[in-house]
Each structure stands twice: as C-alpha cells, then as structure tokens.
Design an enzyme around this catalytic site. Sequence first.
Site, PDB file in Angstrom:
ATOM      1  N   ASP A 128       0.657  -1.141   0.030  1.00 10.34           N
ATOM      2  CA  ASP A 128       0.139  -0.051  -0.002  1.00 10.34           C
ATOM      3  C   ASP A 128       0.778   1.204  -0.145  1.00 10.34           C
ATOM      4  OD1 ASP A 128      -1.488   2.236   1.050  1.00 10.34           O
ATOM      5  OD2 ASP A 128      -3.195   0.792   1.025  1.00 10.34           O
TER       6      ASP A 128
ATOM      7  N   ARG B  97       0.544   4.151   1.195  1.00 14.25           N
ATOM      8  CA  ARG B  97       0.485   5.014   2.413  1.00 14.25           C
ATOM      9  C   ARG B  97       1.296   4.450   3.428  1.00 14.25           C
ATOM     10  NH1 ARG B  97      -5.947   4.356   2.287  1.00 14.25           N
ATOM     11  NH2 ARG B  97      -5.295   2.248   2.041  1.00 14.25           N
TER      12      ARG B  97
ATOM     13  N   HIS C 122      -1.780  -2.844   8.683  1.00 14.64           N
ATOM     14  CA  HIS C 122      -2.232  -1.299   8.367  1.00 14.64           C
ATOM     15  C   HIS C 122      -3.639  -1.175   8.405  1.00 14.64           C
ATOM     16  CE1 HIS C 122      -2.976  -0.474   4.056  1.00 14.64           C
ATOM     17  NE2 HIS C 122      -2.378  -1.702   4.119  1.00 14.64           N
TER      18      HIS C 122
ATOM     19  N   CYS D  20      -6.846  -1.538   4.769  1.00  8.50           N
ATOM     20  CA  CYS D  20      -5.927  -2.671   3.717  1.00  8.50           C
ATOM     21  C   CYS D  20      -6.869  -3.098   2.604  1.00  8.50           C
ATOM     22  CB  CYS D  20      -5.352  -3.454   4.623  1.00  8.50           C
ATOM     23  SG  CYS D  20      -4.256  -4.446   3.683  1.00  8.50           S
TER      24      CYS D  20
HETATM   25 ZN   LIG Z   1      -2.591  -3.317   2.743  1.00  6.75          ZN
END
Ligand SMILES: [Zn+2]
Length: 209
Positions: free
Chosen positions: A44, A46, A103, A106
């Site tokens: 991801d 972020r 996280h 997700c």
């Molecule tokens: Zn993720």
Amino acid sequence: MTDFSDLLSGYRRFRQTEYRRQRDRWDELSEGQAPKVMVIACSDSRVDPAQIFDTSPGEIFVVRNIANLVPPFELGGGRHGVSAALEFAVTQLEVPEIVVMGHGACGGVHAALTRRFEGKAPGAGGFIAHWVDMLDEARDRIVAQYGEGEEAIRALELETVRVSIANLRTFPCIPEREAAGTLRIQGAYFAIAEGVLHVMDDSGAFAPA
Ligand SMILES: [Zn+2]
C-alpha cells in the site's frame, strides 16, 4: 498525480540534498549492508516503513506485498519471493529482529473479507484471491464473531500480523534463532486514519506506541 517525470524530479532533489548530506554513509553502504531489522509490510502506497520509522538507507531490510503476508514454509513449483527474502535476511544478513506491520484501510484485507476476487482467473484477480486465501481461516473465525462490518475489518487487519508471525515460525531458521535468543519477532499496526502506530505485546494485543 505523480508520474515518472515527477519521480525523476524527486530523484534530482535527492541527489542535490539528502544524497550529498549522507555521502559518507552511501560510501560505507557501497561496501555492503548490515540492517538490524527486517520489516514485512503491505505494498500500500500509504504505509512506507522507511517513512513511518524515519530510517536511513541501510537500516531496514524490507519486503512488501499485498496485506503484509508471510506464507507458510512450503515447497512446490511456485516462485517463493517472500521465502527467499526471509531466507536472505535471516540466514545471510542475520538480522536480529523481524517486524510485521499491518495497517488500516488495507485493500488486501478487504479482498480477504469480501472474497471479491474468488473464482477470478490469474491476471484478473486470481493471484490476489489465492494470495489472501492465506487468511481464510482467520477470516471465517472473525466473520463468525463480528459479521462483515468495520469491526471485522479491523480485527482481520490485526490478524494479518498474527498469521504472518505464526507462518514465520514454520520456517525452521526462525524458531531455531528465537530459541537461541538471536532473533526477535515483533508485530505492529499503522492506523492510517489517526497516523498512529500500534505495537503488539507478547499476548498478541495491540496498543499505541
Ligand atoms: Zn494493505
């Protein structure tokens, strides 16, 4: 939107500032790496471990994939990317710590929960479906307890960390080193909405760092 030409602009900024500032370190790193921590995180965009943990080059050895998953030790015909990285970090670099970081928000966990790619052909979602089916057992247990709403999402996001840690321990090189006291495994979870890192204790519970 950031495209490759923006990335090249970023590279030029990096060369003029951060690279120059850390020139000695880069010279040293050209001789080899000796990271003290392996981080397993989601792909991801972020949740970049280097940013969240504010690390310098050479400090963390990182594997990122959908939903920060470690598959169990298994043989067979596939290309075992995570296993190879793990093997390198643990048996060659001898990292003393591994951190698995889940996280919030997700997409991989969402796919596991909703099974939205189930039955799709490889290349059309099938690879994702087969990757996150590693979470099926956890998913069924969590859905039975919480249904499929927000609570279930959070519970499964945290569970990805526990599942990956359990799978890490199926690699003989891991429990061997844990028993010898030369390797420690940690769990963490970055809540994107609050920007807060939660750290897992020995009982598997998470609390803000
Ligand atoms: Zn993720």
